[in-house]
Design a protein around this motif. Structure first.
Motif, short mmCIF file in Angstrom:
data_model
loop_
_atom_site.label_atom_id
_atom_site.label_comp_id
_atom_site.label_asym_id
_atom_site.label_seq_id
_atom_site.Cartn_x
_atom_site.Cartn_y
_atom_site.Cartn_z
N VAL A 1 0.83 -1.21 0.00
CA VAL A 1 0.00 0.00 0.00
C VAL A 1 0.86 1.25 0.00
O VAL A 1 0.58 2.22 -0.73
CB VAL A 1 -0.96 -0.01 1.20
CG1 VAL A 1 -1.72 1.31 1.30
CG2 VAL A 1 -1.95 -1.17 1.08
N ALA B 1 0.97 4.12 -2.86
CA ALA B 1 0.67 5.51 -2.49
C ALA B 1 1.87 6.44 -2.66
O ALA B 1 1.77 7.64 -2.39
CB ALA B 1 0.20 5.56 -1.04
N ARG C 1 -0.42 12.84 2.18
CA ARG C 1 -1.31 11.69 2.03
C ARG C 1 -2.15 11.54 3.30
O ARG C 1 -1.66 11.74 4.41
CB ARG C 1 -0.52 10.38 1.83
CG ARG C 1 0.36 10.35 0.60
CD ARG C 1 -0.44 10.22 -0.68
NE ARG C 1 0.44 10.03 -1.82
CZ ARG C 1 0.98 11.04 -2.52
NH1 ARG C 1 0.72 12.30 -2.19
NH2 ARG C 1 1.78 10.78 -3.56
N PHE D 1 -4.37 8.43 4.87
CA PHE D 1 -4.69 7.00 4.73
C PHE D 1 -6.00 6.69 5.44
O PHE D 1 -6.21 7.09 6.59
CB PHE D 1 -3.58 6.15 5.37
CG PHE D 1 -2.46 5.79 4.43
CD1 PHE D 1 -1.99 4.49 4.37
CD2 PHE D 1 -1.87 6.73 3.61
CE1 PHE D 1 -0.95 4.13 3.51
CE2 PHE D 1 -0.82 6.40 2.75
CZ PHE D 1 -0.37 5.10 2.70
N GLN E 1 -3.23 13.77 -1.41
CA GLN E 1 -4.16 12.75 -1.89
C GLN E 1 -4.68 11.92 -0.72
O GLN E 1 -4.00 11.77 0.30
CB GLN E 1 -3.47 11.84 -2.90
CG GLN E 1 -3.00 12.54 -4.15
CD GLN E 1 -2.27 11.61 -5.11
OE1 GLN E 1 -1.72 10.59 -4.71
NE2 GLN E 1 -2.28 11.95 -6.39
N ILE F 1 -5.83 8.15 0.35
CA ILE F 1 -5.65 6.76 -0.02
C ILE F 1 -6.67 5.91 0.74
O ILE F 1 -6.72 5.95 1.97
CB ILE F 1 -4.23 6.27 0.34
CG1 ILE F 1 -3.16 7.17 -0.31
CG2 ILE F 1 -4.05 4.82 -0.04
CD1 ILE F 1 -3.21 7.23 -1.82
N TYR G 1 -7.60 3.51 -9.36
CA TYR G 1 -8.33 2.41 -8.72
C TYR G 1 -7.69 1.10 -9.16
O TYR G 1 -7.49 0.87 -10.35
CB TYR G 1 -9.81 2.43 -9.10
CG TYR G 1 -10.54 1.16 -8.72
CD1 TYR G 1 -10.88 0.92 -7.39
CD2 TYR G 1 -10.87 0.20 -9.68
CE1 TYR G 1 -11.54 -0.25 -7.02
CE2 TYR G 1 -11.53 -0.96 -9.32
CZ TYR G 1 -11.86 -1.18 -8.00
OH TYR G 1 -12.51 -2.34 -7.64
N PHE H 1 -7.61 -0.74 -3.87
CA PHE H 1 -6.83 0.47 -3.57
C PHE H 1 -7.41 1.60 -4.41
O PHE H 1 -7.55 1.47 -5.63
CB PHE H 1 -5.37 0.23 -3.93
CG PHE H 1 -4.48 1.45 -3.83
CD1 PHE H 1 -3.76 1.71 -2.68
CD2 PHE H 1 -4.35 2.32 -4.92
CE1 PHE H 1 -2.92 2.83 -2.60
CE2 PHE H 1 -3.52 3.44 -4.85
CZ PHE H 1 -2.81 3.68 -3.68
N ARG I 1 -7.29 5.99 -4.96
CA ARG I 1 -6.57 7.23 -4.67
C ARG I 1 -7.42 8.42 -5.16
O ARG I 1 -7.88 8.43 -6.32
CB ARG I 1 -5.23 7.21 -5.39
CG ARG I 1 -4.31 8.39 -5.10
CD ARG I 1 -3.27 8.53 -6.20
NE ARG I 1 -2.50 7.34 -6.45
CZ ARG I 1 -1.25 7.16 -6.02
NH1 ARG I 1 -0.66 8.08 -5.31
NH2 ARG I 1 -0.60 6.05 -6.32
N GLN J 1 -7.99 12.89 -5.12
CA GLN J 1 -7.47 14.22 -4.84
C GLN J 1 -8.63 15.22 -4.89
O GLN J 1 -9.73 14.89 -5.35
CB GLN J 1 -6.39 14.62 -5.84
CG GLN J 1 -6.86 14.75 -7.26
CD GLN J 1 -5.71 14.99 -8.23
OE1 GLN J 1 -4.57 14.61 -7.98
NE2 GLN J 1 -6.01 15.63 -9.35
#
Length: 243
Positions: A69, A73, A149, A151, A178, A180, A212, A222, A224, A226
């Motif tokens: 992960v 990321a 990030r 999470f 971003q 995650i 994705y 997973f 992501r 923004q």
């Protein structure tokens, strides 16, 4: 990130998550926090929080979950990262090692007992680049313009006020920040969330999907996100329909 915004041992006492229901599921609480009233309720059941650990840490390390992960990321030394729903710190301590002494990790949870145990772990392992903070069910309580990030690993399906939560998370990202998300693509209310519903809820607030991936090796997918061009005003957010 300006280092003075949170101390290495600070825990901010705040609200706690309302739990109800049975069979590992609960409807969104009828008595919502007053601070969430301006936002729509999610049109879905919310999984009951049954543990602050997704799985045994050794088992997760055997499948190299955290490393996978963090690689996906693009976590690098010097970054500032928030671990939401940190529990007892599986990702927190591994993120701290990855970002190094020039980086920072903020571990957030709504369970003060879990954060107390995490605080003892941080002291025991002498991890000086971690801070901890107690959040609220509708507000992660994150400092503004702070994170590369954020999470949210196997926990978003337990957020009882997702629209308020995501809306108030928005300012915490820095310009290139971003979010995650790792989740199980499970039926609604069964300790996971279909990815299409996740996309819809994030997009309703104004976020944009960047990536994705379906990843059986991390027991889920997973995603992501923004920030988009504009955050949707609370009264203009349209709740996603489970169908």
């Amino acid at each position: 990130m300006r280092a003075g915004r949170w101390s290495a041992s600070a825990v901010l006492l705040a609200g706690t998550l309302l739990l109800a229901g049975c069979d590992g599921m609960m409807p969104v609480a009828s008595e919502r926090p007053g601070s969430a009233i301006e936002f729509p309720k999610p049109d879905r059941p919310v999984a009951k929080v049954v543990s602050n650990q997704f799985a045994n840490e050794d088992a997760r390390d055997e499948r190299n979950e955290a490393q996978v992960v963090m690689d996906l990321a693009n976590i690098r030394p010097g970054m500032t990262v928030a671990d939401i729903g940190a529990g007892e710190g599986y990702y927190t301590v591994r993120l701290a090692e990855r970002v190094g002494e020039d980086g920072r990790v903020l571990a957030q949870d709504i369970d003060p007992e879990a954060l107390d145990r995490l605080g003892r772990r941080i002291e025991r392992e002498r991890l000086e680049n971690i801070s901890i903070k107690l959040g609220e069910s509708d507000d992660p309580q994150l400092p503004v313009d702070s994170f590369d990030r954020i999470f949210m690993v196997h926990m978003y399906h337990e957020v009882t006020e997702p629209y308020a939560f995501l809306w108030r998370m928005w300012p915490a990202l820095n310009a290139e920040g971003q979010i995650i998300v790792v989740e199980s693509d499970s039926p609604v209310g069964r300790h996971g969330l279909p990815h299409t519903l996740l996309f819809c809820e994030f997009e309703a607030v104004g976020y944009v999907l960047v990536e994705y991936l379906e990843r059986p090796d991390i027991k889920g997918y997973f995603a992501r996100f923004q920030r988009g061009a504009k955050r949707t005003e609370p009264d203009a957010i349209r709740p996603c329909n489970v169908g």
